[in-house]
Write an enzyme that holds these catalytic residues in place. Structure first.
Site, short mmCIF file in Angstrom:
data_model
loop_
_atom_site.label_atom_id
_atom_site.label_comp_id
_atom_site.label_asym_id
_atom_site.label_seq_id
_atom_site.Cartn_x
_atom_site.Cartn_y
_atom_site.Cartn_z
N ASP A 25 3.65 37.51 22.58
CA ASP A 25 3.03 38.78 22.26
C ASP A 25 1.92 38.45 21.25
OD1 ASP A 25 2.68 41.61 21.69
OD2 ASP A 25 3.84 41.24 19.87
N ASP A 76 -0.02 41.09 18.64
CA ASP A 76 0.08 41.76 17.35
C ASP A 76 1.50 41.70 16.79
OD1 ASP A 76 -2.56 42.38 17.19
OD2 ASP A 76 -2.37 44.44 17.89
#
EC number: 5.4.2.8
Length: 259
Positions: A12, A14
């Protein structure tokens, strides 16, 4: 995994590789290159390509084209797919929403946010963004400071109520909770599991040989579909946690054979 070591590690973006909408720390940049010397490296996020460029690509240390070719970028949860090359970012594919789908999505999310009292009168930048293959609602605006975003909806209740209301309006499209203040709208069936399956098609590496690293693996989180599909996952809480994990993982991985 089918053997001791993953052949591809996906992340991922952020709050996993970097704080929300922020550039990666040099420590993460060094670790990603060290990882790419051993395995394929993928980044899957609801964010748009420009975020990948500014947060990661432009912050990586100098590296050879051969090494950069092992990076796979999947903005908007894999509805877009790019590789790094000598010319920069090379498009593999991009599956956009139709104009009608975009119009209905933008209308629904604005009207429901206003009805629920979640439409900010003075946001930091645009609240609604057309990312081509995804419409994104950012409650406080695209450029909101991290502290404000973290404080806006700590329980996720606001986001979930908006997601449910919008989903009822546009049942032919997928409506998902995104980052700390965002709701994402895509074609149905688009989530990070979709992106992982696209990586299998592109690389030939089976899911059993992949590892996913993310900060939202809880059932309401946008990383959860990867866990639910059976991929081995590593839960982290912020980029420092990811860096510490990689510092332990990378030395255990065999170096890639040189051609």
């Amino acid at each position: 995994m089918s053997d001791a070591s993953p052949r591809l590690v996906a992340f991922d973006l952020d709050d996993t590789l970097a704080p929300s909408k922020s550039p990666i720390d040099p420590r993460i940049g060094d670790l990603l290159l060290a990882l790419a010397e051993r395995v394929e490296v993928a980044i899957i996020s609801g964010g748009q390509l420009q975020q990948f460029r500014s947060q990661v690509v432009e912050r990586l240390p100098e590296a050879s084209p051969a090494l950069l070719s092992h990076f796979h970028l999947m903005p908007t949860c894999g509805t877009q797919y790019y590789l790094l090359s000598t010319d920069g970012v090379e498009t593999v594919y991009a599956h956009s929403l139709t104009d009608d789908e975009k119009t209905r999505a933008l209308t629904a999310v604005r009207e429901e946010a206003e009805r629920l009292g979640l439409w900010e009168a003075e946001p930091w930048g645009e609240i609604l963004e057309d990312r081509g293959s995804q419409i994104t609602f950012s409650a406080l605006g695209q450029s909101a400071p991290l502290e404000a975003k973290m404080a806006w909806d700590p329980t996720g209740e606001k986001k979930n109520s908006l997601r449910e209301a919008v989903a009822a309006r546009i049942p032919d499209l997928e409506v998902r909770s995104g980052g700390s203040t965002s709701v994402d709208i895509t074609h149905r069936g688009i989530d990070k599991a979709y992106g992982m399956n696209k990586l299998v098609e592109a690389t030939g590496i089976p899911l059993d040989d992949m590892l996913f690293v993310g900060d939202r693996l809880d059932p309401d989180g946008n990383d959860y579909p990867v866990l639910a599909m059976g991929v081995e996952c590593q839960a982290v809480h912020g980029w420092e946690d990811t860096a510490a994990f990689l510092e332990k993982l990378v030395p255990t991985l065999p170096e890639r054979a040189q051609a």
